[in-house]
Design an enzyme around this catalytic site. Sequence first.
Site, mmCIF file in Angstrom:
data_model
loop_
_atom_site.group_PDB
_atom_site.id
_atom_site.type_symbol
_atom_site.label_atom_id
_atom_site.label_comp_id
_atom_site.label_asym_id
_atom_site.label_seq_id
_atom_site.Cartn_x
_atom_site.Cartn_y
_atom_site.Cartn_z
ATOM 1 N N ASP A 84 -2.715 -7.379 7.041
ATOM 2 C CA ASP A 84 -4.127 -7.084 6.767
ATOM 3 C C ASP A 84 -4.543 -7.610 5.393
ATOM 4 O OD1 ASP A 84 -2.705 -5.163 5.315
ATOM 5 O OD2 ASP A 84 -4.126 -3.550 5.718
ATOM 6 N N GLY A 102 0.835 -1.198 0.000
ATOM 7 C CA GLY A 102 0.000 0.000 0.000
ATOM 8 C C GLY A 102 0.869 1.247 0.000
HETATM 9 C C1 QUE Z 1 6.099 -3.531 4.750
HETATM 10 C C2 QUE Z 1 5.100 -3.039 3.943
HETATM 11 C C3 QUE Z 1 5.408 -2.366 2.751
HETATM 12 C C4 QUE Z 1 6.757 -2.213 2.404
HETATM 13 C C5 QUE Z 1 7.748 -2.730 3.225
HETATM 14 C C6 QUE Z 1 7.398 -3.369 4.386
HETATM 15 C C7 QUE Z 1 4.408 -1.805 1.876
HETATM 16 C C8 QUE Z 1 4.859 -1.120 0.703
HETATM 17 C C9 QUE Z 1 6.230 -1.015 0.412
HETATM 18 C C10 QUE Z 1 6.770 -0.352 -0.742
HETATM 19 C C11 QUE Z 1 7.955 -0.794 -1.322
HETATM 20 C C12 QUE Z 1 8.478 -0.181 -2.441
HETATM 21 C C13 QUE Z 1 7.860 0.903 -3.009
HETATM 22 C C14 QUE Z 1 6.686 1.361 -2.416
HETATM 23 C C15 QUE Z 1 6.149 0.736 -1.304
HETATM 24 O O1 QUE Z 1 7.127 -1.567 1.271
HETATM 25 O O2 QUE Z 1 3.196 -1.922 2.136
HETATM 26 O O3 QUE Z 1 6.069 2.430 -2.936
HETATM 27 O O4 QUE Z 1 8.355 1.533 -4.115
HETATM 28 O O5 QUE Z 1 3.939 -0.580 -0.117
HETATM 29 O O6 QUE Z 1 8.375 -3.872 5.189
HETATM 30 O O7 QUE Z 1 3.798 -3.192 4.291
#
Ligand code: QUE
Length: 361
Positions: free
Chosen positions: A146, A67
């Site tokens: 979730d 997310g």
């Molecule tokens: C736990 C998470 C998320 C996470 C890392 C976690 C998560 C999420 C992202 C993420 C990673 C790379 C991206 C980005 C988001 O990392 O929900 O926009 O470029 O979206 O340890 O829940």
Amino acid sequence: MTDAAPVIARVEGGWGRLTLNRPSALHALNTQMCQIMAQALLAWRNDPRVAAVMLDHTGPRGFCAGGDIRMIMESGAQDGVAARAFFAEEYRLNALLFGYDKPVVAFMDGVVMGGGVGISAPASYRIATERTVFAMPETGIGLFPDVGGGWFLPRLVGETGMWLALTGARLKAADCLLLGLATDYVPQGQVEALKAQLLADPGALDTLLTEREADAGEPPLARQRADIDRLFGAESVEAILNALEADGGEWALAQLATLKSKSPQAMKVAYRQLRQGRDVQSFEAEMAVEYRIAARVSMSADFREGVRAVIVDKDNAPRWDPPTLAQVTQQKLDAIFEPLPEDEEWTPAHLNEGGAQRGRR
Ligand code: QUE
């Protein structure tokens, strides 16, 4: 193309096709993306042009990282209104997919984490490739598993769901197949050809998948199944840590070290969520529980700190608060799980527009 739609929704060759198109954020879901998908899925339920739904992504970097947690964190640091609006929309999308009457085919190519699991786990066909990396990593940022984790994870074989939820372990394709998280394996080099064939003939879905099906190899997790069930079946998070320590083996101590890096609050929330989730009567009821948790946890110090450490500063050195499992009291957990005021509870309301859904499961 700064104004490109973050999800491309169109009808194509008998398919409703949803293509995640926010590659710069690894297709992490935001409120708008969830709304686009939910609206299209609602419209396609009764659209005779749509026989099945395809869920995929643009670009080479994977399906969906989760997310838009930076937005959620910034909202949670203030009034949390935007964070709750996001969770409400995301969970409605999860529930809409879960009960969808037409086949849904999700291409779990590359990263499939958190929110990406939420939109692929409810799909009827879940296609992994050699690039698939599956995880529910939320305890590492002080959140919780979730998007229906409290439904899917306790229904996996043995205690594998509890292990995935607490450790945030990453699985590749063979392990996803072993656990039923994926239904099919197709080499990444054949995915585009498969999609082209599917789009030409949605009725040939099963035949085409059988033709393209390949061997994902031996699942490494098979060797750990007995250890997972023995050690992660303990009666509390503390008891799991004690069991890992007492075991003393290389694998158990590696799990112990991993758990010691995670948010104590998030682990205790996940433990209760999964144990309670075993007996929850419907996916919708589970999502209402998860929304209560999300409403509280998105405002919590641990979530802000987790996003700071993992996403913003990337120092990977979160200072959890409370810092120990013992300090995450029953009272604190009760407050996180407590019902919301009646007019703030999650409902799948708009999913039932145009008639009640028939649940698939
Ligand atoms: C736990 C998470 C998320 C996470 C890392 C976690 C998560 C999420 C992202 C993420 C990673 C790379 C991206 C980005 C988001 O990392 O929900 O926009 O470029 O979206 O340890 O829940």
